[in-house]
Scaffold this motif. Structure first.
Motif, PDB file in Angstrom:
ATOM      1  N   ASP A 202     -56.493 -33.427   2.546  1.00  0.00           N
ATOM      2  CA  ASP A 202     -54.946 -32.882   2.216  1.00  0.00           C
ATOM      3  C   ASP A 202     -53.948 -33.788   2.367  1.00  0.00           C
ATOM      4  OD1 ASP A 202     -55.848 -32.268   4.734  1.00  0.00           O
ATOM      5  OD2 ASP A 202     -54.896 -30.552   4.925  1.00  0.00           O
ATOM      6  N   TYR A 203     -54.079 -34.482   3.635  1.00  0.00           N
ATOM      7  CA  TYR A 203     -53.101 -35.510   3.955  1.00  0.00           C
ATOM      8  C   TYR A 203     -53.094 -36.553   3.285  1.00  0.00           C
ATOM      9  CZ  TYR A 203     -52.458 -32.582   8.186  1.00  0.00           C
ATOM     10  OH  TYR A 203     -51.955 -31.504   8.920  1.00  0.00           O
ATOM     11  N   LEU A 204     -54.272 -36.886   2.510  1.00  0.00           N
ATOM     12  CA  LEU A 204     -54.577 -38.071   1.705  1.00  0.00           C
ATOM     13  C   LEU A 204     -53.709 -37.795   0.321  1.00  0.00           C
ATOM     14  CD1 LEU A 204     -55.561 -40.754   0.820  1.00  0.00           C
ATOM     15  CD2 LEU A 204     -57.826 -39.651   0.299  1.00  0.00           C
ATOM     16  N   ALA A 205     -53.873 -36.329  -0.086  1.00  0.00           N
ATOM     17  CA  ALA A 205     -53.190 -36.161  -1.234  1.00  0.00           C
ATOM     18  C   ALA A 205     -52.035 -36.025  -1.271  1.00  0.00           C
ATOM     19  CB  ALA A 205     -53.672 -34.869  -1.591  1.00  0.00           C
ATOM     20  N   ILE A 206     -51.342 -35.685  -0.049  1.00  0.00           N
ATOM     21  CA  ILE A 206     -49.739 -35.772  -0.011  1.00  0.00           C
ATOM     22  C   ILE A 206     -49.391 -37.379   0.076  1.00  0.00           C
ATOM     23  CG2 ILE A 206     -47.888 -35.310   1.699  1.00  0.00           C
ATOM     24  CD1 ILE A 206     -49.539 -32.703   2.370  1.00  0.00           C
ATOM     25  N   ALA A 207     -49.959 -38.031   0.902  1.00  0.00           N
ATOM     26  CA  ALA A 207     -49.891 -39.473   1.130  1.00  0.00           C
ATOM     27  C   ALA A 207     -49.550 -40.195  -0.223  1.00  0.00           C
ATOM     28  CB  ALA A 207     -50.568 -40.105   1.852  1.00  0.00           C
ATOM     29  N   THR A 208     -50.675 -40.194  -1.008  1.00  0.00           N
ATOM     30  CA  THR A 208     -50.619 -40.942  -2.423  1.00  0.00           C
ATOM     31  C   THR A 208     -49.813 -40.367  -3.243  1.00  0.00           C
ATOM     32  OG1 THR A 208     -52.534 -39.155  -3.161  1.00  0.00           O
ATOM     33  CG2 THR A 208     -53.187 -41.227  -1.971  1.00  0.00           C
ATOM     34  N   LEU A 209     -49.464 -38.902  -3.317  1.00  0.00           N
ATOM     35  CA  LEU A 209     -48.379 -38.399  -4.011  1.00  0.00           C
ATOM     36  C   LEU A 209     -47.128 -38.885  -3.779  1.00  0.00           C
ATOM     37  CD1 LEU A 209     -47.394 -36.138  -6.351  1.00  0.00           C
ATOM     38  CD2 LEU A 209     -47.127 -34.401  -4.428  1.00  0.00           C
ATOM     39  N   GLY A 210     -46.649 -39.007  -2.598  1.00  0.00           N
ATOM     40  CA  GLY A 210     -45.437 -39.824  -2.235  1.00  0.00           C
ATOM     41  C   GLY A 210     -45.354 -40.999  -2.509  1.00  0.00           C
ATOM     42  N   ILE A 211     -46.648 -41.891  -2.282  1.00  0.00           N
ATOM     43  CA  ILE A 211     -46.511 -43.455  -2.597  1.00  0.00           C
ATOM     44  C   ILE A 211     -46.270 -43.495  -4.123  1.00  0.00           C
ATOM     45  CG2 ILE A 211     -47.997 -45.281  -2.851  1.00  0.00           C
ATOM     46  CD1 ILE A 211     -49.135 -44.354  -0.137  1.00  0.00           C
ATOM     47  N   ALA A 212     -47.012 -42.598  -5.013  1.00  0.00           N
ATOM     48  CA  ALA A 212     -46.633 -42.862  -6.600  1.00  0.00           C
ATOM     49  C   ALA A 212     -45.118 -42.359  -6.947  1.00  0.00           C
ATOM     50  CB  ALA A 212     -47.453 -41.701  -7.414  1.00  0.00           C
ATOM     51  N   GLU A 213     -44.334 -41.516  -6.002  1.00  0.00           N
ATOM     52  CA  GLU A 213     -43.142 -41.377  -6.403  1.00  0.00           C
ATOM     53  C   GLU A 213     -42.290 -42.639  -6.052  1.00  0.00           C
ATOM     54  OE1 GLU A 213     -41.586 -39.130  -8.068  1.00  0.00           O
ATOM     55  OE2 GLU A 213     -43.120 -37.555  -8.490  1.00  0.00           O
ATOM     56  N   ILE A 214     -42.601 -43.298  -5.001  1.00  0.00           N
ATOM     57  CA  ILE A 214     -42.132 -44.472  -4.572  1.00  0.00           C
ATOM     58  C   ILE A 214     -42.350 -45.443  -5.684  1.00  0.00           C
ATOM     59  CG2 ILE A 214     -42.247 -46.377  -2.731  1.00  0.00           C
ATOM     60  CD1 ILE A 214     -43.123 -44.200  -0.736  1.00  0.00           C
ATOM     61  N   ILE A 215     -43.364 -45.925  -6.203  1.00  0.00           N
ATOM     62  CA  ILE A 215     -43.574 -46.747  -7.357  1.00  0.00           C
ATOM     63  C   ILE A 215     -42.852 -46.514  -8.586  1.00  0.00           C
ATOM     64  CG2 ILE A 215     -45.220 -47.595  -8.811  1.00  0.00           C
ATOM     65  CD1 ILE A 215     -47.398 -47.302  -6.497  1.00  0.00           C
ATOM     66  N   LYS A 216     -42.893 -45.295  -8.959  1.00  0.00           N
ATOM     67  CA  LYS A 216     -41.980 -44.948  -9.879  1.00  0.00           C
ATOM     68  C   LYS A 216     -40.571 -45.150  -9.877  1.00  0.00           C
ATOM     69  CE  LYS A 216     -40.499 -40.832 -12.783  1.00  0.00           C
ATOM     70  NZ  LYS A 216     -40.580 -39.337 -12.924  1.00  0.00           N
ATOM     71  N   ALA A 217     -39.931 -44.759  -8.361  1.00  0.00           N
ATOM     72  CA  ALA A 217     -38.467 -45.051  -8.028  1.00  0.00           C
ATOM     73  C   ALA A 217     -38.288 -46.414  -8.129  1.00  0.00           C
ATOM     74  CB  ALA A 217     -38.237 -44.347  -6.658  1.00  0.00           C
TER      75      ALA A 217
END
Length: 433
Positions: A202-217
């Motif tokens: 579950d923490y891996l899912a949250i971390a990868t979701l946040g990293i994807a948003e950082i890449i997009k930003a």
């Protein structure tokens, strides 16, 4: 009597009736779209479905093979699309014929040097420096050097935007961008995996979701690199484009390229799945403690599968961006480039490569056709209401019909999780004895 006996208890082969029925249903759906929407529309749908199938294969080996829930597919898709743009888009002479490349290179050198200095500071304890003092030194150096590097970059990027617009591309063959896109996504996945794979799912899912948003930003706000919200287009194709051979034939040629890619990926993944490496990955997924007790390097194997999945996502993202002939950082959405891929894997069956391909094509057909079908039904209701009850036709029916896609996909995932939680083509595990 032959003394050689098989160690494996062979499972009797059966006729793949379910697979034949499901793929026949998909074929009927494709033919229906072809008859209703025409060859140009249907071939475009097939190309996009094939690109999504590559993304889904990347996710199914992470989630299905190793139990890693990656909620940041969008980020790796964006990395692949960026490389497709950077390497295939024509060269910008306003940038390359000025002194700006040298200044940008110098700023990049400062960045690399700053990173090396901070990394070196974190290892001062090996020279006898107390750990607390080492940490303070590293933090102070990191903050100071970050401000220096950001200031240097800001000066160069402002000049690039004002004088050249953006740096442009490299004008190389399209395939180079696809390969580098996979490599970049895999490299980013490696660094993410080194940090995040020790986390719970579950923490891996949250971390990868946040990293994807950082890449997009990052892509969205880097006008000097990607033109930001202005988008970059048109991107070249690896085959003759619509202007040369027409929409239908060009898209059919593009589909043939993606179909060959899927065939090669499917073959390699199937061989890996049935090889000792694949059995080891599934053993780690099913019982990590037992696998570790047998001497398996858990972290290394998990990192390998995570990087492999990211590579496929990068390649699929590059192929999708090239087909759309545009790189638009704002166009990468969690709904379209993460959740939809997740639904494809769930419907087809996590860990089953053939099921994943079926799920990708089936879900994308449902996704892309939900809007036109909803609009058709809405128009029927409005026509009936106007004639029978004097209703007034609502405005923005097209945009309202598009929202039906979200409802249909939500209903689909609910039904699948209720009645086929392992997917329509679940993973087949051979038993040995």
């Amino acid at each position: 009597m032959d003394t050689k006996r098989a160690d494996t208890v062979a499972t009797p082969r059966r006729f793949p009736l379910r697979e034949v029925i499901l793929f026949a249903a998909v074929l009927v759906a494709v033919l229906g779209v072809y008859a209703a929407m025409g060859p140009a529309y249907s071939t475009r749908m097939l190309v996009e479905a094939a690109c999504y199938a590559i993304l889904a294969l990347g996710l199914t080996i992470q989630w299905g093979y190793a139990g890693q829930f990656n909620a940041g597919v969008m980020g790796f898709v964006a990395l692949g699309g960026f490389c497709a743009m950077l390497f295939s888009f024509p060269v910008n002479p306003d940038f390359w014929e000025s002194e700006l490349p040298g200044e940008l290179g110098l700023a990049l050198f400062y960045m690399v040097a700053a990173v090396l200095v901070v990394v070196g500071a974190t290892r001062l304890d090996r020279l006898g420096v107390p750990k607390k003092l080492r940490t303070v030194i590293a933090i102070v150096l990191g903050v100071v050097l970050y401000l220096v590097v950001v200031n240097a970059f800001r000066g160069v990027t402002d000049q690039i935007e004002s004088r050249a617009g953006f740096i442009g591309g490299l004008g190389l063959p399209v395939g180079v961008g696809w390969i580098v896109g996979g490599a970049l996504a895999g490299g980013v996945g490696y660094f993410i995996g080194r940090v995040c794979l020790g986390l719970r799912s579950d923490y891996l899912a949250i971390a990868t979701l946040g990293i994807a948003e950082i890449i997009k930003a990052f892509f969205k706000n880097s006008d000097w690199l990607t033109r930001g919200t202005a988008t970059v287009s048109p991107l070249p194709w690896p085959v003759p484009g619509p202007a040369e051979v027409g929409f239908t034939l060009a898209r059919a040629l593009y589909f043939s390229v993606t179909a060959v890619m899927i065939a090669v990926i499917f073959f390699l993944l199937s061989r890996a799945y049935h090889a000792p490496w694949g059995r080891m990955i599934r053993a780690i997924r099913d019982n990590e403690i037992s696998a570790a007790a047998m001497g398996k390097d858990i972290n290394k194997r998990r990192l390998e599968i995570f990087v492999l999945g990211c590579i496929l996502m990068g390649i699929g993202g590059a192929a999708l961006a090239s087909f759309n002939s545009m790189f638009d950082p704002q166009g990468y959405l969690p709904l379209n480039h993460t959740f939809l891929v997740l639904v494809m894997v769930i419907l087809g069956g996590p860990g089953n490569n053939l099921g994943t391909i079926f799920g990708a094509v089936a879900v994308y057909i449902i996704w892309i056709m939900s809007g036109p079908l909803a609009l058709f039904l809405m128009e029927l209701v409005v026509t009936f209401g106007e004639g029978a009850f004097g209703w007034e036709a609502p405005t923005n029916m097209d945009s309202r019909a598009l929202q039906a896609r979200v409802f249909v996909i939500g209903l689909l995932i609910t039904l699948v999780l209720r009645y086929a939680p392992k997917g329509l083509l679940p993973e087949k595990v051979r038993h040995h004895g």
